[in-house]
Design an enzyme around this catalytic site. Structure first.
Site, PDB file in Angstrom:
ATOM      1  N   SER A  60      36.352 -65.743  17.884  1.00 27.27           N
ATOM      2  CA  SER A  60      37.232 -66.832  17.911  1.00 27.27           C
ATOM      3  C   SER A  60      37.495 -66.863  19.674  1.00 27.27           C
ATOM      4  O   SER A  60      37.656 -65.731  20.045  1.00 27.27           O
ATOM      5  CB  SER A  60      38.617 -66.520  17.465  1.00 27.27           C
ATOM      6  OG  SER A  60      38.545 -66.403  15.841  1.00 27.27           O
ATOM      7  N   LYS A  63      29.488 -60.559  21.118  1.00 27.42           N
ATOM      8  CA  LYS A  63      29.533 -59.213  20.652  1.00 27.42           C
ATOM      9  C   LYS A  63      28.179 -58.612  20.094  1.00 27.42           C
ATOM     10  O   LYS A  63      27.563 -57.801  20.415  1.00 27.42           O
ATOM     11  CB  LYS A  63      30.853 -58.461  20.126  1.00 27.42           C
ATOM     12  CG  LYS A  63      32.038 -58.583  21.022  1.00 27.42           C
ATOM     13  CD  LYS A  63      33.164 -57.974  19.831  1.00 27.42           C
ATOM     14  CE  LYS A  63      34.467 -58.183  20.751  1.00 27.42           C
ATOM     15  NZ  LYS A  63      35.040 -59.157  21.258  1.00 27.42           N
ATOM     16  N   TYR A  68      39.812 -52.452  17.002  1.00 27.86           N
ATOM     17  CA  TYR A  68      38.788 -53.344  17.450  1.00 27.86           C
ATOM     18  C   TYR A  68      39.047 -53.586  19.167  1.00 27.86           C
ATOM     19  O   TYR A  68      40.190 -53.624  19.469  1.00 27.86           O
ATOM     20  CB  TYR A  68      39.087 -54.631  16.710  1.00 27.86           C
ATOM     21  CG  TYR A  68      38.126 -55.691  16.982  1.00 27.86           C
ATOM     22  CD1 TYR A  68      36.759 -55.749  16.435  1.00 27.86           C
ATOM     23  CD2 TYR A  68      38.425 -56.828  17.587  1.00 27.86           C
ATOM     24  CE1 TYR A  68      35.818 -56.611  16.575  1.00 27.86           C
ATOM     25  CE2 TYR A  68      37.664 -57.777  18.078  1.00 27.86           C
ATOM     26  CZ  TYR A  68      36.152 -58.023  17.410  1.00 27.86           C
ATOM     27  OH  TYR A  68      35.467 -58.765  17.615  1.00 27.86           O
ATOM     28  N   GLU A 118      29.550 -56.024  10.460  1.00 31.96           N
ATOM     29  CA  GLU A 118      30.305 -55.312   9.468  1.00 31.96           C
ATOM     30  C   GLU A 118      29.753 -55.703   8.291  1.00 31.96           C
ATOM     31  O   GLU A 118      29.178 -56.920   8.074  1.00 31.96           O
ATOM     32  CB  GLU A 118      31.626 -55.601   9.769  1.00 31.96           C
ATOM     33  CG  GLU A 118      32.416 -55.516  11.100  1.00 31.96           C
ATOM     34  CD  GLU A 118      33.630 -56.613  11.335  1.00 31.96           C
ATOM     35  OE1 GLU A 118      33.919 -57.052  10.308  1.00 31.96           O
ATOM     36  OE2 GLU A 118      33.913 -56.441  12.632  1.00 31.96           O
ATOM     37  N   SER A 160      33.955 -64.014  19.839  1.00 33.18           N
ATOM     38  CA  SER A 160      33.341 -62.457  19.432  1.00 33.18           C
ATOM     39  C   SER A 160      32.031 -62.391  18.935  1.00 33.18           C
ATOM     40  O   SER A 160      31.373 -61.255  18.649  1.00 33.18           O
ATOM     41  CB  SER A 160      34.383 -61.398  18.879  1.00 33.18           C
ATOM     42  OG  SER A 160      35.307 -61.131  19.520  1.00 33.18           O
ATOM     43  N   LYS A 177      30.356 -61.255  10.753  1.00 32.49           N
ATOM     44  CA  LYS A 177      31.189 -61.258  11.890  1.00 32.49           C
ATOM     45  C   LYS A 177      31.854 -62.573  12.243  1.00 32.49           C
ATOM     46  O   LYS A 177      31.393 -63.599  12.423  1.00 32.49           O
ATOM     47  CB  LYS A 177      30.213 -60.765  13.211  1.00 32.49           C
ATOM     48  CG  LYS A 177      30.949 -60.645  14.218  1.00 32.49           C
ATOM     49  CD  LYS A 177      31.679 -59.279  14.632  1.00 32.49           C
ATOM     50  CE  LYS A 177      32.385 -59.132  15.791  1.00 32.49           C
ATOM     51  NZ  LYS A 177      33.883 -59.967  15.675  1.00 32.49           N
TER      52      LYS A 177
END
Length: 388
Positions: free
Chosen positions: A340, A89, A172, A294, A86, A337
């Site tokens: 995985s 992203k 999420y 985040e 991720s 962030k």
């Protein structure tokens, strides 16, 4: 420790990406902090190999540990490719932000404006910003098994109905950021992967970052390790490119971090787009949700970071409060962030006020709280993080 540091090597890169020597005292300080923490982490979590990049105003230090493949014993080195899950992203969000800066994509417009096949669906009420902040009404984390191609994906989106209030709940989702990637590519008039490569990866110097690893690089593609110890790599899937499919090196990923910290020479529009991904849009408990990134105000307690990166935050809906107007990118924050796949685990942390960032890549998916604790110890040990 010697066993876990088997094959350790150190690469020193200047902010421009050109190898340069650093003074011995600085090198010694970094190694004295990194080596024992990484060794302890790898031993506790039984991780075969890791690459760790420390980005700072004086340059980028990249340290390699252990093996890329436990069976062959090939050491991790500059060329080792890791699945980053991720963390992909963050690059999808960067491309979407760039499309907005260029005036091609309105992130506050309904998704169906750019994907007409979704007209008449819930995506007449959901916008790109919702997708990039996980506030799109409870979209699930994983792509359903019945979705096997683009046609069945679009059919699923057309039929789907929100389970949570749009813009008031964070859930999420791979389906959310995946759809943002499709919307962005449509707004730019191209396919997602070549558009990403031309507009983001190449300008950031990320030339060893791949959605599909070419045959010439397969020998450097690390072998992941599943929970049962079996070798594993990610399988192709719908929305894998947009949500979790990248394979890259620690050095390439450090390039993204340098750009976020204003330590790279980046085109003005791309820099504006990168900065915009760190605008705060929602408060979710102690965490501020930016565009995928985040963040937490400093000083921050380790337990706060553990909770924010915990599985309740990933797997459950959490109340979200909109920040109006969006919060400008802050210097006094911990930005992070996780990423995985079944056989790999990654983590990025940035401290903008210190122009310091940390990239941790491993060929095993190990718990997020262990990643957070190791990063916290490293940054505290280097004296760039004030703890409460």
């Amino acid at each position: 420790m010697k066993g876990w540091l088997l094959g350790v090597s150190l690469t020193l890169l200047g902010a421009s990406g050109v190898a340069q020597a650093q003074d011995q005292a600085s090198n010694k300080q970094v190694r004295e902090v990194l080596d024992p923490i990484v060794a302890s982490l790898m031993e506790a979590q039984q991780i075969p190999g890791m690459a760790v990049a420390l980005v700072g105003p004086k340059g980028t230090t990249i340290a390699h540990y252990g093996v890329a493949d436990r069976k062959t014993g090939t050491p991790v080195d500059d060329d080792t490719l890791f699945e980053i899950g991720s963390l992909s992203k963050t690059l999808t969000a960067t491309l979407a932000s760039l499309a907005a800066v260029e005036g091609k994509l309105d992130l506050e417009a309904p998704v169906s404006r750019y994907l007409p096949e979704l007209e008449g669906s819930a995506f007449d009420r959901i916008d790109g910003l919702n997708l990039g902040t996980h506030t799109g009404g409870g979209l699930p984390l994983f792509v359903p098994d019945e979705v096997t191609d683009h046609a069945s994906l679009m059919a699923w989106y057309r039929d789907w109905q929100p389970s949570e209030p749009i813009g008031e709940s964070r859930t999420y989702s791979n389906l959310g950021i995946g759809l943002l990637g499709l919307e962005t590519a449509a707004s730019l008039g191209g396919e997602f992967v070549p558009t990403m490569r031309a507009k983001v990866l190449a300008p950031l110097g990320m030339r060893d970052t791949w959605y599909d690893v070419p045959e010439a690089r397969m020998a450097h593609y690390a072998m992941g390790e599943a929970k049962d110890g079996q070798p594993i790599r990610v399988s192709p899937g719908v929305l894998d490119d947009e949500a979790y499919g990248l394979k890259t090196t620690a050095a390439d990923l450090a390039g993204l971090v340098r750009a976020n910290l204003h330590l790279a020479d980046v085109d003005a529009e791309l820099q504006q787009a990168i900065d915009a991904t760190r605008q705060g849009h929602y408060r979710v408990g102690d965490m501020t949700q930016a565009l995928i990134w985040e963040q937490y105000p400093l000083p921050v307690a380790l337990d706060t970071l553990r909770a924010g990166n915990g599985y309740d935050m990933i797997l459950e809906p959490n109340a979200a409060e909109a920040i109006v107007p969006p919060q400008a990118p802050r210097d006094d924050v911990w930005v992070n962030k996780t990423g995985s796949t079944n056989g790999f685990g990654g983590y990025i942390v940035m401290l903008p006020g210190e122009q310091t960032g940390l990239v941790m890549l491993a060929n095993k998916n190990y718990p997020n709280d262990a990643r957070v604790e190791a990063a916290y110890r490293i940054l505290s040990g280097l004296g760039v993080l004030d703890t409460p």
